[in-house]
Scaffold this active site. Sequence first.
Site, PDB file in Angstrom:
ATOM      1  N   GLY A   1      -0.528   3.051 -32.145  1.00 36.02           N
ATOM      2  CA  GLY A   1       0.663   3.551 -31.461  1.00 36.02           C
ATOM      3  C   GLY A   1       1.864   2.646 -31.710  1.00 36.02           C
ATOM      4  N   SER A   2       2.724   2.617 -30.709  1.00 40.70           N
ATOM      5  CA  SER A   2       4.009   1.927 -30.895  1.00 40.70           C
ATOM      6  C   SER A   2       3.864   0.433 -31.110  1.00 40.70           C
ATOM      7  CB  SER A   2       4.903   2.172 -29.683  1.00 40.70           C
ATOM      8  OG  SER A   2       5.064   3.554 -29.503  1.00 40.70           O
ATOM      9  N   THR A   3       2.713  -0.154 -30.766  1.00 41.13           N
ATOM     10  CA  THR A   3       2.585  -1.597 -31.003  1.00 41.13           C
ATOM     11  C   THR A   3       2.689  -1.901 -32.486  1.00 41.13           C
ATOM     12  OG1 THR A   3       0.177  -1.394 -31.073  1.00 41.13           O
ATOM     13  CG2 THR A   3       1.146  -2.025 -28.967  1.00 41.13           C
ATOM     14  N   PHE A   4       2.405  -0.877 -33.306  1.00 41.89           N
ATOM     15  CA  PHE A   4       2.473  -1.106 -34.744  1.00 41.89           C
ATOM     16  C   PHE A   4       3.915  -1.257 -35.223  1.00 41.89           C
ATOM     17  CE2 PHE A   4       2.331   0.051 -39.239  1.00 41.89           C
ATOM     18  CZ  PHE A   4       1.292  -0.761 -39.664  1.00 41.89           C
ATOM     19  N   LYS A   5       4.881  -0.856 -34.373  1.00 40.42           N
ATOM     20  CA  LYS A   5       6.291  -0.948 -34.778  1.00 40.42           C
ATOM     21  C   LYS A   5       6.688  -2.381 -35.078  1.00 40.42           C
ATOM     22  CE  LYS A   5       7.528   3.255 -32.363  1.00 40.42           C
ATOM     23  NZ  LYS A   5       7.834   3.808 -31.036  1.00 40.42           N
TER      24      LYS A   5
END
Lengths: 470, 490
Positions: free
Chosen positions: B219-223
Amino acid sequence: MSSNVNINTGSNTTVSPGGLPSRRNTELAMLVFAVLIPAFAYANVGLAKDGEIPAGMLGYGLGLGVLAGIAHLVVRRWAPYADPLMLPVATLLNGLGLVLIWRLDQEPTITTPALGGAMAPGQLMWSTLGVALALGVLIFLRDHRVLQRYTYISMVVALILLILPMFFPARYGARIWITIPGVGSLQPGEFAKIIIAVFFAGYLMVKRDALALASRRFMGLYLPRGRDLGPILAIWALSLMILIFETDLGTSLLFFGLFVIMLYVATERTSWVVFGLGLSAAGAVAVASFAGHVQSRVDNWLNPLATENGAVTETAQAMYSFGSGGMLGSGLGQGYSRLIGGIAPKSDYILATVGEELGLTGLMAILVLYGLLVERGMRTALAARDPFGKLLAVGLTGAFALQVFVVAGGVTGLIPLTGMTMPFLAQGGSSVIANWALVAILLRISDTARRPAPAPAPSPDAEMTQVVRP
Amino acid sequence: MNKPLRRVAIFCGLLMLSLLLRANWVQFVQAEELSNDKNNRRVAIDRYAQPRGDILTSDGKPITGSTETDSADFKYKRTYKNGELWAPVTGYASQAFGASQLEALNDGILTGDDDRLFFNRTIDMLTGKEQQGGNVVTTLDREAQKAAFEGLGQRKGAVAAIDPQSGAVLALASTPSYDPSSFAGNGEKDSEAWSQLQKGNNPDEPMLNRALRQTYPPGSTFKVVTAAAGLESGKYTLDDKTNSPDPYLLPDSSTKLGNEGDNPACKNASVRVAMQWSCNTVFAKMSDKLGNDEMREMAQKFGYGEDELDIPVRAAESVYPEDNRPQNAMAGIGQASNRATPLQMAMVASAVANDGTLMKPYMVDKLVAPNLNVIEQTDPQEMSEPVSSENAQKLQEAMETVVQDGTGTTAQIPGVTVGGKTGTAQHGENNSKNPYAWFISYAKGEDGNSPVAVAVVIESSDTQRDEISGSKLAAPVATDVMKAVLDNKQ
């Protein structure tokens, strides 16, 4: 000067009046080892299991020593020229067998009352009986040729012994026992082995010429006449019957092999061996294709480590025992051959305990001991002066060798497993008694063979050949 | 008659010879294989013949034990102190069912059979002492582990915490967990406990080590990774506005991608602002602009695609997909086929916190002989340098903005600088299943260095669907873990 001359004349005669040395002292020295080694092994088990010398040590050592001593004295008196190695080897194997059984008795999981409890005391009693029987044979059977008189009686007795177990319930999957209520059970096949060798030896001695000479040449082989085929086909049929009705692969293999060996020795015809092997192969294939238990044995042999319904098989457990033993073994009393479970580690699988606790070294030593006994038997057959003695010796030795091969080969996974016991080593009264009798007969034949021939009549020419010196 | 007799004698000799050869084959050639066969009970009997060595936490306290039993075969049995808490670290050592994880990997040390303990064994043998096993000292922080496990509570999830400066694993929790004591023996009860823990009988898979062995869409943690790739490429800076339409039309596709709550700040947002509000549009476009190859390369520098990451228990491989443009754009925001283990995301946070240097994670500090001699010591090892120290500091600024004034305010710790990133990963077809709540973060100590980086994932929860966001569920757990580590340092 004159003594020199005497020696010369002595060595010049073809039959030495002095004869071979009796070697009784060699036997005595060997017997000392044969008693000491099991005694030390006994102490070893006690030290490993409880950290102390077992209480029965003295009685046990003395018992075995006295037994061996009496046997030695009897041999010295009644069979002075007997082979010096047979008695020590048999004593050593029997003694080690007792130690191994006693050692397995120390494992509570396989010594429950349901499994018959401790077995070493019984085995000691049977061993004593066996030695007594052997001594009886030596004392009362002054000449093995007497047995020749009982050729056909032997046949009948052997047949009865082989057929009897069919009428008794199967135990441990094989119908090889007869149970006498109140007395115990007996494995008649072990005795039949000896008796049938007597029958074959007597029969073949009479018929060998007919079997050897009256034959037709076919494709380079001398094939026997149809009427001479009768007995061999009868034995073949009998061994197949044992296999089918008593589900005993080992015994049938043993008898057939025994017959082929003796036939070959009697007739000196390779064609009989070819014929015999052909018949046994045909029989084996035929039976294996419809007898379920033979198939499962073969499957076990091909895939020894495969599990059955998730459980580890006896075959696999035995293989693990051998593998875990490695070169030097875990030491007596420190292995886990009890994992094989039930009564098997004390009887059929006793070699697994040898392999695990004494290692490859110990197993090879035991196998070499068996080999030595077989070698002494073969030597006796070679040395025997009469055809009946030769045939009987080679028959008994051959049966012994086949039995060792079939059992040891089966347990180590060389050939499919069959239900037979390791001579002397394994638990079982019939086996130990019969094998002592077998050794006694071999001792008797070897005694006759090595006994000095009666001194030749004084030759009238002896004076003429005397060296005249100036 | 003697000629055939001799031949028979030779034949019998050959029979004996074949027996001798067979004995050599079985007991010499095959011996090793047979004696170590998995069905050979002697292996287990040996293993439990003496008390097993212990597995210790970093403060030297044992989390395992041994107890004497009255079983026929096995003299001792493994016990665990607070087994559920530590199971993802220790694994199990069962008489009936073998061993796993540290118990299996360090079996030689724990039983004392290891070659390096030969000298100890010989001395023990000569002095008549029982053979002793050595100990395994882990890097695990007792308090942090507790905080992680208790933070997860009844929910399904996992926590991985690393010391960014060394790579030492501080916490490794997975819930629901199991107690390895329950099947350490070989009785009926043990079999029952074991079978109830198996996947087939228990859909919750308590024996799955989620922190190491389970991959999730990050999810967004990969941003954070996407931002790292953007800054490293030189095409982006921290605070310059990006050219990012909102909503963003995925390349080669008619699908429009929007943002959570249609946040107006996301349009043409800078990297810092996009991180602050977790703008899908900005990072999806960034991922597309950088391209699949560059994105994968950056992910791999952070540890993706490593299929032999042994810490020493092997972690599952995290995968950044090799895919077409729209899929690559989605993978850039942690969706599509992008999959990562919690450990992997903790590594991402730790690399950023450690000024761009990723240390290889490890959880065994040292192996100790029974006489306390150190047999093996693990030295911290640099794994890679995904971003320059300069860019790492920019990423830190962005992640700290998230916590100060963004989606991750729940992770604030008074008086401590915390950087973090939330994530809410969708899964299931058409997002039919509960999303995964993610949070990755680090906390800085007084010296400006960071002693802890954490990744938390909570699989699904009974709470309301729209409440599932990294901020509400996962961030408090991460905060507790960071606090525990910081408290320990003081």
